[in-house]
Structures are given as C-alpha cells and as structure tokens.
Design an enzyme around this catalytic site. Structure first.
Site, PDB file in Angstrom:
ATOM      1  CE1 TYR A 164      -4.027   1.965   0.563  1.00 13.81           C
ATOM      2  CE2 TYR A 164      -2.795   3.071   2.304  1.00 13.81           C
ATOM      3  CZ  TYR A 164      -3.899   3.005   1.459  1.00 13.81           C
ATOM      4  OH  TYR A 164      -4.847   3.981   1.520  1.00 13.81           O
TER       5      TYR A 164
ATOM      6  CB  THR B 297       1.011   4.571   4.053  1.00 13.58           C
ATOM      7  OG1 THR B 297       0.335   3.344   4.347  1.00 13.58           O
ATOM      8  CG2 THR B 297       0.006   5.618   3.601  1.00 13.58           C
ATOM      9  CE  LYS B 298       0.744  -1.383   4.682  1.00  9.42           C
ATOM     10  NZ  LYS B 298       0.237  -1.357   6.061  1.00  9.42           N
ATOM     11  CG  ASN B 299       8.697   0.661   6.017  1.00  8.53           C
ATOM     12  OD1 ASN B 299       7.593   0.968   6.469  1.00  8.53           O
ATOM     13  ND2 ASN B 299       9.777   0.605   6.785  1.00  8.53           N
ATOM     14  CG  MET B 300       8.583  -2.118  -0.216  1.00  6.96           C
ATOM     15  SD  MET B 300       9.638  -3.323  -1.061  1.00  6.96           S
ATOM     16  CE  MET B 300       9.016  -3.224  -2.756  1.00  6.96           C
TER      17      MET B 300
END
Length: 361
Positions: A176, A178-181
């Site tokens: 998604y 907003t995730k770290n990637m």
C-alpha cells in the site's frame, strides 16, 4: 503540514511504468515474475507469490495452508482488521491473544493460553516495523504442530536475530502507498514450501495452473505488471528508505527523551526495527485528542494505529466476541504515531519534538 506518511515516487518508478505501458503487456507477466524472484531473494525464501493487496496475501496464504471451517487461528487484536478478517474469509475462527506492553506485538505467553485442539495456525503481526518474538513463537508452533503465517505488512526489511521478517513461516506483505515500499497497491506471499507457493498461485488465478482448467476454487488476486514494475524499483531503495526511517526515529527519541508523560518506542535488541510507524504513548493527564488537535493546528500530522482493538469492533461484537484483553485495550487509548518517513527533514523533526515538549511540559 508535515504528513504522517508520504510515498516516495521518483523518475525511476515513472519510467518503469511507462515502459510497461508501451510494451502492451500490462497484466500479470514477466515483470511480476521478476518482482517475485527479487523479493524472495531479498527476504531469503525460495518462493514469492505476488498478489493485488496485503489482505489478498493473508487470505491466499491461509487457504494455501488448508485452513478453513472448524479451524482456529491465534492472532493479536491490536492490528489492522485485515489480519483477522482474512481468517474469517476462510471460514475459520480468529482467536485473540493479548500483546506485550513494550513492543505492541503478540505475547507468546498469551498464545499458549489460547491453544485448543482446534488451533491450526498462529498469525504474529510485526507491528509498526518491529518483529514479534519469533524465537518463542516458532518454539510454540513446533511444540504444538501449528502453522505460522507472518503478517509482515508493516515490516519490509525488519529482522529478528538477523533473519528477515517473512522468512520464519509463510510471510505476507502489503505494498500500500504508505508502507516502507510500495507498488501503488499490492501484496506478496513468501515461503520455502513449494506446495504452498503452487497453491497460492492457483488461488490468485481462479484456481488454475493452466488457463481455463480449474483445479480448485480460486479468485482474481493477480498483480499487474504496472505494479510489479514500481515494486522492482522500490525494492532497490527499501533499505535506504529504512535506514532513513531508523535515523529519524533515533533523532526523535533523543529529542523527546525525559519528557514526563510520554513513553517512547521500545526497540527489542534482537530486532532491526524499520519504523513503519513511530508510535508513542501519552500518559500525563492531557487527553490524546487534545494532543492530536494541537499538533494538527501546528501543522504536524499524526495517526492512531489503532483506536479500537479488533475484538471491540462492532462487527466482532456482533459475532459474539467479548474477550477482555487489557493490554491491547489500554494501548488503543494511549498510542499516537508521529512522522518519521524518509521525506521529512531535520527541521521537521525539530518542529515535532519542540512542539511536543512544549505541549507536554
């Protein structure tokens, strides 16, 4: 406004998408295969199966392990609803075990209390980017012949005793924005079990190994080559993103140290915490809503992850859940997440810490 999250999309990602669009191969193709191979190598597993969301990864992983009607799956209540909802999708029953107060992750001692003859699996959640206690959880699983499906949707690149999240059992990740990637939207399953990988591939594509021949009930959970192209670029950057998150978190913790009424994130020395979220607890009399309102007025974004544990959600109460899980319930009343994503500056971090120090003094 200093946002709580901000995806970092550069020219490399844009060019990768344009290349796919010009190729005419937009659905599941070579880019997806390449992304699966590269992500498996990154996590340290033999196989990876790309799907269209983190929720799809959880659902397909459960089904690939044969979990269904009559089974029980132990999981924490302090997480996003998709963790336990995916268990319900299979016809199995989520059983909630409370969390540890310091890490917010599932408490192994509480897992043991919840095991019954119907228990089939455990879903530990690596919340906020820090691994659960996988040494204890793996021992419990081995002693009781239980499946481990890791919810690593917030833990890309996180480690426990040097081993990456998603490589202990069957791993599930979200991409998604907003995730770290990110891949824009998407998910992936990681595993060392060839049978699980093959079943997951069929489940994501209408139960087919060969087109128009359906061996089992399946779904349309496929990742596009557009998403995979973004993922291939982001995967090269995720360690750099994580290092930036860690530095920002360390700076913020140093700046916020010794303020009464605020508990800073605890980092288990066995873990590499990749700080998907930097989450503090407010405990000094001023209400959390007041703090959030004042921070927002000063242009500082915040998040509450999560304001209501799953067992207290209206839908789950309607299903008959009435557990008392006090650590999760208390955490839900106190947590606030602050920005530490790679896009924020040292000036932003100083603004956050100075504002909080002023509000809580």
């Amino acid at each position: 406004m200093i946002p709580i999250a901000k995806p970092i999309i550069g020219e490399d990602e844009i060019n990768a998408v344009v290349e796919v669009m010009r190729s005419g191969v937009i659905a599941e193709g070579q880019k997806v295969k390449d992304f699966e191979s590269n992500f498996a190598d990154y996590v340290g597993t033999s196989y990876a199966v790309a799907v269209n969301s983190g929720t799809a990864a959880l659902h397909a992983a459960l089904l690939a392990h044969g979990i269904g009607n009559g089974d029980e799956v132990i999981t924490p209540p302090f997480t996003f609803a998709a963790t336990s909802n995916s268990v319900l999708f299979t016809g199995a029953k989520p059983v909630f075990a409370d969390i540890k107060e310091d890490t917010f992750n599932i408490d192994p001692e509480r897992i043991i209390e919840k095991i019954t003859p119907g228990t089939k699996a455990i879903i530990p959640v690596h919340l906020y980017g820090q691994s659960a206690d996988m040494k204890s959880i793996m021992e419990i699983a081995q002693d009781n012949d239980l499946i481990i499906i890791e919810d690593a949707c917030q833990a890309h690149g996180a480690t426990f005793e040097g081993k990456k999240s998603g490589s202990f059992g069957t791993g599930t990740f979200s991409f998604y924005p907003t995730k770290n990637m990110t891949t824009g939207e998407g998910g992936i399953i990681t595993t060392n079990d060839k049978t699980v990988a093959e079943k997951a591939k069929m489940i994501r594509s209408h139960g087919s190994r060969q087109r128009y021949y359906h061996e089992m009930l399946g779904y349309n959970l496929r990742m596009t080559d557009i998403a995979a192209a973004i993922g291939l670029v982001q995967l090269k950057k995720v360690d750099e993103f994580n290092d930036s998150r860690i530095r920002n978190a360390q700076y913020l913790s140093k700046s916020l140290n010794n303020i009464k009424g605020i508990s800073l994130p605890y980092v288990d020395r066995r873990c590499k915490h990749v700080f998907h979220q930097y989450t503090v607890r407010i405990r000094n009399g001023i209400t959390r809503d007041e703090i959030i309102s004042l921070l927002n007025k000063r242009g500082i974004g915040t998040g509450i992850y999560y304001p209501l544990p799953i067992h207290k959600q209206p839908f789950y109460k309607d299903l008959g859940y009435s557990d008392s899980l006090p650590v999760s319930e208390k955490a839900s009343e106190e947590v606030i997440s602050l920005p530490v994503h790679p896009s924020i500056t040292r000036t932003d971090l100083d603004t956050i810490s100075q504002t909080l120090r002023e509000l809580l003094s």
